[in-house]
Design a protein around this motif. Structure first.
Motif, PDB file in Angstrom:
ATOM      1  N   THR A  30       0.824  -1.218   0.000  1.00  0.00           N
ATOM      2  CA  THR A  30       0.000   0.000   0.000  1.00  0.00           C
ATOM      3  C   THR A  30       0.852   1.260   0.000  1.00  0.00           C
ATOM      4  O   THR A  30       0.329   2.358  -0.244  1.00  0.00           O
ATOM      5  N   LEU A  31       2.150   1.121   0.284  1.00  0.00           N
ATOM      6  CA  LEU A  31       3.038   2.275   0.224  1.00  0.00           C
ATOM      7  C   LEU A  31       3.204   2.782  -1.202  1.00  0.00           C
ATOM      8  O   LEU A  31       3.613   3.927  -1.412  1.00  0.00           O
ATOM      9  N   VAL A  32       2.940   1.909  -2.163  1.00  0.00           N
ATOM     10  CA  VAL A  32       3.060   2.291  -3.571  1.00  0.00           C
ATOM     11  C   VAL A  32       1.721   2.861  -4.033  1.00  0.00           C
ATOM     12  O   VAL A  32       0.712   2.145  -4.028  1.00  0.00           O
ATOM     13  N   ALA A  37       1.617   1.629  -9.619  1.00  0.00           N
ATOM     14  CA  ALA A  37       1.597   0.162  -9.601  1.00  0.00           C
ATOM     15  C   ALA A  37       2.150  -0.413 -10.898  1.00  0.00           C
ATOM     16  O   ALA A  37       2.877  -1.420 -10.900  1.00  0.00           O
ATOM     17  N   GLY A  38       1.822   0.225 -12.006  1.00  0.00           N
ATOM     18  CA  GLY A  38       2.337  -0.246 -13.290  1.00  0.00           C
ATOM     19  C   GLY A  38       3.844  -0.110 -13.381  1.00  0.00           C
ATOM     20  O   GLY A  38       4.521  -0.949 -13.987  1.00  0.00           O
ATOM     21  N   ARG A  41       5.359  -3.077 -11.687  1.00  0.00           N
ATOM     22  CA  ARG A  41       5.236  -4.292 -12.506  1.00  0.00           C
ATOM     23  C   ARG A  41       6.219  -4.292 -13.677  1.00  0.00           C
ATOM     24  O   ARG A  41       6.837  -5.314 -13.977  1.00  0.00           O
ATOM     25  N   TYR A  42       6.347  -3.140 -14.318  1.00  0.00           N
ATOM     26  CA  TYR A  42       7.215  -3.066 -15.493  1.00  0.00           C
ATOM     27  C   TYR A  42       8.604  -2.528 -15.170  1.00  0.00           C
ATOM     28  O   TYR A  42       9.454  -2.451 -16.065  1.00  0.00           O
ATOM     29  N   GLY A  43       8.836  -2.182 -13.903  1.00  0.00           N
ATOM     30  CA  GLY A  43      10.144  -1.674 -13.495  1.00  0.00           C
ATOM     31  C   GLY A  43      11.297  -2.606 -13.809  1.00  0.00           C
ATOM     32  O   GLY A  43      12.341  -2.153 -14.310  1.00  0.00           O
ATOM     33  N   PRO A  44      11.169  -3.926 -13.530  1.00  0.00           N
ATOM     34  CA  PRO A  44      12.273  -4.831 -13.864  1.00  0.00           C
ATOM     35  C   PRO A  44      12.652  -4.800 -15.340  1.00  0.00           C
ATOM     36  O   PRO A  44      13.837  -4.881 -15.687  1.00  0.00           O
ATOM     37  N   GLY A 207       2.835 -13.367  -5.499  1.00  0.00           N
ATOM     38  CA  GLY A 207       2.298 -12.015  -5.558  1.00  0.00           C
ATOM     39  C   GLY A 207       3.328 -10.921  -5.406  1.00  0.00           C
ATOM     40  O   GLY A 207       3.038  -9.746  -5.681  1.00  0.00           O
ATOM     41  N   VAL A 208       4.542 -11.263  -4.965  1.00  0.00           N
ATOM     42  CA  VAL A 208       5.569 -10.235  -4.765  1.00  0.00           C
ATOM     43  C   VAL A 208       6.779 -10.468  -5.669  1.00  0.00           C
ATOM     44  O   VAL A 208       7.830  -9.861  -5.460  1.00  0.00           O
ATOM     45  N   ILE A 209       6.629 -11.345  -6.666  1.00  0.00           N
ATOM     46  CA  ILE A 209       7.781 -11.666  -7.513  1.00  0.00           C
ATOM     47  C   ILE A 209       8.311 -10.434  -8.231  1.00  0.00           C
ATOM     48  O   ILE A 209       9.512 -10.315  -8.506  1.00  0.00           O
ATOM     49  N   GLN A 210       7.422  -9.462  -8.543  1.00  0.00           N
ATOM     50  CA  GLN A 210       7.885  -8.258  -9.238  1.00  0.00           C
ATOM     51  C   GLN A 210       8.861  -7.475  -8.380  1.00  0.00           C
ATOM     52  O   GLN A 210       9.808  -6.853  -8.895  1.00  0.00           O
TER      53      GLN A 210
END
Length: 386
Positions: A30-32, A37-38, A41-44, A207-210
């Motif tokens: 929830t800090l994000v 959020a996107g 997800r796409y940051g890596p 759920g936290v793999i990203q």
């Protein structure tokens, strides 16, 4: 500013900060903000592409390979798996737990060979071959299912952390992390941190793999940044700070300091008589002693067989004692050239000058120290002249 930067990108601190930040985000998503959020997800993907471009620019083939590997593995985990059965997709996802540590361990113990050369291209072809074979096997549901059962091996019934990952993958990851950390180099340390990040995310759940891959690509990018910093400021042969680092340090000197210039006596004779390999051994030996010069001195490789030592807050007279002790240690510690039975003495000559009212520019002080080094040579070598 330079000191702060060197601390932040140190081999251990930068990965720890990145891993810690991503762990906090994974535990408290929830800090994000929803708007970002996107980006998570796409940051890596973005960091992997950025790291690949930077690695390409600095001709760091290993970094390019690792970023490509992380990008592909993350895509296998978050992609929709179009055209691949559920069994095949499960095989691909569990295979990443083996693919990442094995490849990073291999790269951690291979020399840097660049990007656009036969060996660099061969590395990328090996990665492509691994992914191609995995996709081919995953495309056959029966084969993918069988391989999944093999990779999912558990040596004993377990719950908690030990029950979240295949035991062989845990063992391989642990061995890879330990061996990479032993290397104690920035890029290798980042490889170890990347393995930790991915395994930790796996343990915490899909759920936290990203966040795991965000941390993995982030730490490798930080390792690459320090690698670039070392290329600019650290001498490869001796491990001492180089001439560019000397210039930065001299700009930070105060109103009282002394500078010593020294070089190896008869160094050309070493090269001509025993070869450049022995010359390199001599330089490394002198550099090892210089690294512990004492008296608050900081050593730098100036160029060739010449070195400089800065004594901030000291006069030339106060710098003489640790320099004379250094000279004596080097003279007492003889070396035996390869294929020779007789040890050879190595000596240094040193010139020291301090800042005064007439000589206030650090480079002028260094030039005066160099002139006194010349006087030491003319006076018979193996001595300190102030």
């Amino acid at each position: 500013m330079r000191r702060v930067y060197s601390i932040v990108v140190s081999a251990g601190l930068a990965p720890a900060l990145i891993l810690g930040a991503c762990l906090v985000l994974a535990v408290s998503p929830t800090l994000v903000p929803a708007e970002l959020a996107g980006l998570v997800r796409y940051g890596p993907f973005l960091l992997a592409l950025l790291g690949g471009v930077i690695g390409w620019w600095f001709n760091r083939g290993r970094a390019v390979f690792v970023m490509a590997l992380l990008l592909i593995c993350y895509w296998l985990l978050v992609g929709n798996g179009a055209g691949i059965s559920a069994e095949g997709l499960a095989f691909l996802q569990i295979a990443t737990l083996y693919l990442v540590p094995l490849n990073l361990l291999f790269l951690g113990f291979t020399a840097e060979r660049g990007v656009l050369n036969p060996r660099g291209i061969a590395r990328m072809l090996i990665l492509g071959l691994q992914i191609f074979v995995m996709l081919m096997l995953a495309g056959q549901p029966d084969v993918g299912s069988a391989l999944y059962r093999v990779l999912e091996t558990r040596f004993f019934a377990s719950t908690g952390v030990l029950g979240t990952m295949p035991h062989p993958a845990m063992i391989i990851s642990a061995i890879a992390v330990v061996l990479l950390l032993i290397r104690h180099k920035p890029l290798e340390t980042s490889f170890a941190a990347a393995i930790i990040a991915i395994d930790a995310a796996t343990v915490m759940g899909a759920g936290v793999i990203q966040y795991g891959y965000l941390a993995a690509t982030g730490v490798v990018l930080a390792g690459l940044a320090q690698e670039a910093w070392r290329m600019a400021f650290v001498d490869d042969l001796t491990g001492l700070p180089g001439r560019r680092a000397l210039g930065h340090a001299m700009a930070e000197l105060g109103n009282q300091y002394a500078i010593a210039m020294l070089d190896v006596d008869h160094f050309k004779k070493f090269n001509d008589t025993y070869g450049h390999d022995v010359g390199d051994i001599v330089l490394k030996k002198v550099a090892r002693e210089l690294a512990r010069v004492g008296g608050g001195g900081k050593a730098y490789r100036y160029g060739g067989e010449e070195f400089a030592v800065l004594f901030a807050g000291r006069t030339a007279e106060r710098a003489q004692e640790p320099l004379d002790a250094l000279r004596q240690r080097i003279a007492d510690n003889k070396i035996t050239p390869p294929e020779k039975s007789k040890p050879v003495s190595v000596t240094i000559s040193v010139g020291v000058c301090e800042r005064d009212e007439d000589t206030t520019d650090p480079w002028a002080v260094l030039k005066s120290a160099d002139q006194k080094l010349y006087r030491a040579k003319q006076s018979g070598r193996n001595r300190v002249v102030i």
